[in-house]
Scaffold this motif. Sequence first.
Motif, PDB file in Angstrom:
ATOM      1  N   MET A  64       9.237   3.701  44.620  1.00  0.00           N
ATOM      2  CA  MET A  64       8.920   2.431  43.966  1.00  0.00           C
ATOM      3  C   MET A  64       9.631   1.258  44.632  1.00  0.00           C
ATOM      4  SD  MET A  64       8.804   3.564  39.932  1.00  0.00           S
ATOM      5  CE  MET A  64       8.520   1.888  39.391  1.00  0.00           C
ATOM      6  N   ALA A  65      10.788   1.521  45.242  1.00  0.00           N
ATOM      7  CA  ALA A  65      11.529   0.454  45.922  1.00  0.00           C
ATOM      8  C   ALA A  65      10.952   0.139  47.299  1.00  0.00           C
ATOM      9  CB  ALA A  65      12.996   0.839  46.058  1.00  0.00           C
ATOM     10  N   ALA A  66      10.167   1.073  47.855  1.00  0.00           N
ATOM     11  CA  ALA A  66       9.591   0.868  49.181  1.00  0.00           C
ATOM     12  C   ALA A  66       8.580  -0.276  49.147  1.00  0.00           C
ATOM     13  CB  ALA A  66       8.927   2.150  49.670  1.00  0.00           C
ATOM     14  N   ARG A  67       8.410  -0.932  50.271  1.00  0.00           N
ATOM     15  CA  ARG A  67       7.482  -2.053  50.356  1.00  0.00           C
ATOM     16  C   ARG A  67       6.189  -1.700  51.088  1.00  0.00           C
ATOM     17  NH1 ARG A  67       7.343  -5.637  46.984  1.00  0.00           N
ATOM     18  NH2 ARG A  67       6.397  -7.094  48.462  1.00  0.00           N
ATOM     19  N   ARG A  68       6.108  -0.470  51.562  1.00  0.00           N
ATOM     20  CA  ARG A  68       4.896  -0.051  52.271  1.00  0.00           C
ATOM     21  C   ARG A  68       4.700   1.447  52.097  1.00  0.00           C
ATOM     22  NH1 ARG A  68       6.230   2.436  57.104  1.00  0.00           N
ATOM     23  NH2 ARG A  68       8.429   2.250  57.718  1.00  0.00           N
ATOM     24  N   PHE A  69       3.551   1.929  52.520  1.00  0.00           N
ATOM     25  CA  PHE A  69       3.246   3.354  52.433  1.00  0.00           C
ATOM     26  C   PHE A  69       4.016   4.122  53.500  1.00  0.00           C
ATOM     27  CE2 PHE A  69       0.202   6.765  53.976  1.00  0.00           C
ATOM     28  CZ  PHE A  69       0.572   7.696  53.012  1.00  0.00           C
ATOM     29  N   VAL A  70       4.834   5.075  53.056  1.00  0.00           N
ATOM     30  CA  VAL A  70       5.585   5.950  53.956  1.00  0.00           C
ATOM     31  C   VAL A  70       5.108   7.375  53.678  1.00  0.00           C
ATOM     32  CG1 VAL A  70       7.856   6.733  54.709  1.00  0.00           C
ATOM     33  CG2 VAL A  70       7.562   4.392  53.843  1.00  0.00           C
ATOM     34  N   PRO A  71       4.284   7.969  54.561  1.00  0.00           N
ATOM     35  CA  PRO A  71       3.690   9.272  54.274  1.00  0.00           C
ATOM     36  C   PRO A  71       4.696  10.345  53.857  1.00  0.00           C
ATOM     37  CG  PRO A  71       2.649   8.307  56.199  1.00  0.00           C
ATOM     38  CD  PRO A  71       3.795   7.417  55.847  1.00  0.00           C
ATOM     39  N   SER A  72       5.792  10.476  54.606  1.00  0.00           N
ATOM     40  CA  SER A  72       6.762  11.532  54.296  1.00  0.00           C
ATOM     41  C   SER A  72       7.376  11.324  52.918  1.00  0.00           C
ATOM     42  CB  SER A  72       7.857  11.568  55.362  1.00  0.00           C
ATOM     43  OG  SER A  72       8.515  10.311  55.467  1.00  0.00           O
ATOM     44  N   LEU A  73       7.673  10.088  52.553  1.00  0.00           N
ATOM     45  CA  LEU A  73       8.256   9.801  51.248  1.00  0.00           C
ATOM     46  C   LEU A  73       7.265  10.083  50.135  1.00  0.00           C
ATOM     47  CD1 LEU A  73      10.399   8.643  49.354  1.00  0.00           C
ATOM     48  CD2 LEU A  73       9.550   6.334  49.915  1.00  0.00           C
ATOM     49  N   TYR A  74       6.022   9.647  50.309  1.00  0.00           N
ATOM     50  CA  TYR A  74       5.005   9.879  49.279  1.00  0.00           C
ATOM     51  C   TYR A  74       4.814  11.375  49.031  1.00  0.00           C
ATOM     52  CZ  TYR A  74       0.556  10.183  46.864  1.00  0.00           C
ATOM     53  OH  TYR A  74      -0.420  10.508  45.960  1.00  0.00           O
ATOM     54  N   TRP A  75       4.651  12.154  50.099  1.00  0.00           N
ATOM     55  CA  TRP A  75       4.361  13.567  49.918  1.00  0.00           C
ATOM     56  C   TRP A  75       5.575  14.349  49.439  1.00  0.00           C
ATOM     57  CZ3 TRP A  75      -0.237  14.825  48.921  1.00  0.00           C
ATOM     58  CH2 TRP A  75      -1.315  14.149  49.501  1.00  0.00           C
ATOM     59  N   LEU A  76       6.776  13.917  49.800  1.00  0.00           N
ATOM     60  CA  LEU A  76       7.982  14.532  49.230  1.00  0.00           C
ATOM     61  C   LEU A  76       8.018  14.321  47.713  1.00  0.00           C
ATOM     62  CD1 LEU A  76      10.904  13.761  51.729  1.00  0.00           C
ATOM     63  CD2 LEU A  76      10.148  16.026  50.964  1.00  0.00           C
ATOM     64  N   THR A  77       7.624  13.136  47.292  1.00  0.00           N
ATOM     65  CA  THR A  77       7.605  12.841  45.860  1.00  0.00           C
ATOM     66  C   THR A  77       6.553  13.677  45.144  1.00  0.00           C
ATOM     67  OG1 THR A  77       8.249  10.572  46.433  1.00  0.00           O
ATOM     68  CG2 THR A  77       7.580  10.975  44.163  1.00  0.00           C
ATOM     69  N   ILE A  78       5.390  13.828  45.759  1.00  0.00           N
ATOM     70  CA  ILE A  78       4.346  14.677  45.181  1.00  0.00           C
ATOM     71  C   ILE A  78       4.837  16.116  45.070  1.00  0.00           C
ATOM     72  CG2 ILE A  78       2.103  15.770  45.670  1.00  0.00           C
ATOM     73  CD1 ILE A  78       1.743  13.070  44.493  1.00  0.00           C
ATOM     74  N   ILE A  79       5.459  16.642  46.124  1.00  0.00           N
ATOM     75  CA  ILE A  79       5.960  18.017  46.103  1.00  0.00           C
ATOM     76  C   ILE A  79       7.021  18.187  45.023  1.00  0.00           C
ATOM     77  CG2 ILE A  79       7.280  19.733  47.421  1.00  0.00           C
ATOM     78  CD1 ILE A  79       5.815  18.644  49.939  1.00  0.00           C
ATOM     79  N   ALA A  80       7.923  17.201  44.897  1.00  0.00           N
ATOM     80  CA  ALA A  80       8.935  17.276  43.844  1.00  0.00           C
ATOM     81  C   ALA A  80       8.285  17.312  42.463  1.00  0.00           C
ATOM     82  CB  ALA A  80       9.892  16.095  43.952  1.00  0.00           C
TER      83      ALA A  80
END
Length: 259
Positions: A64-80
Motif C-alpha cells: 500500500m505504501a508503494a507508488r507503482r506496480f512491483v511484480p515481486s511485491l504484489y505476488w509475495l503478498t498474494i502468496i502470503a
Amino acid sequence: MRDQDFPADSKLPAVTLGFWIIKILATTLGETGGDTVSMTMNLGYLAGTGIFLTLLLVLVGVQMAARRFVPSLYWLTIIASTMAGTTMADFATRSMGIGYAGGSALLLVCVLGSLLTWYRSLGSVAVDQVRDSGTELFYWITITFSQTLGTALGDWLADTGGLGYVGAGTIFGALLAGLALLYLFTPASRVMLFWAAFILTRPLGATVGDFLDKPIDHGGLDFSRPLASAVLAGAIVLLILTVPQRAGSSAPAAGRLGR
C-alpha cells in the motif's frame, strides 16, 4: 486526494492469461506452504496463522505504501494471503470444530459482506478502480477472505463431499472454464466474472496442492510438502521473470459494479 493526483497505472497487475496462471500456482503454493508450516514442521494451525498473518500484514503495508506496480511485491503478498488463508481455514474448520460446511458458509458471508461494503462505500468493486489506499485496503481484505474461503470449500468437496482431490479439482476447473466461456461469448459483468474466477482459483489450487502432498491412501501423490513448495515457488519466479508483467489501467471511470 483528487483523481489527477494518482498515477495513470495501477499498483495492481493487468488481468491477463499470465495473471491467472501465476494466481493458480500461487494458490497451490499457499496450500503446500501453509501445510508445511502447520503440519510438516508441526507448529499447528494457530501458530501457522500467526506467522502468515503477521507476514501478510507487513507485506500489505509495504504494497500500500508503494507508488507503482512491483511484480515481486504484489505476488509475495498474494502468496502470503494464500498461506494465511490455508492455516486460518484449517484452524477454523478443524481446531475450532466449525467443520467444512460451516466454515465455507461463514467465509462466503465474509467475502460477500466485504464486497458489498466496498461497493456501498465507493460505488465499484472493479480492480481497475483501485486507485487509493482506502480502495486498496478493501481489495486486500476481500482477497484474504476469498483465499480462506477457497481452502475450506476445496476441503469440503474433496473430503466431506467424497469427490477426492482429482474429482474436486475437476469440478473447480470446469467452473472456471465456464466463466471463461461467459467472458468470451456473453456481455456478463466483467467485474463479477473476475471475482468469481478469483475465488474459484483458490479451491482449485487447494485441491491440487492436497493432491500433490497428501498420502497415497488418502488419494494424494505423497510428495514432500517442502519440495512441492520449492518447485511451485521456482515456477512462479520463472513466470514472473519471463511472462510480461505490466500494471493495469486505473484511469477514472464511472463507479458501478461492472461492465
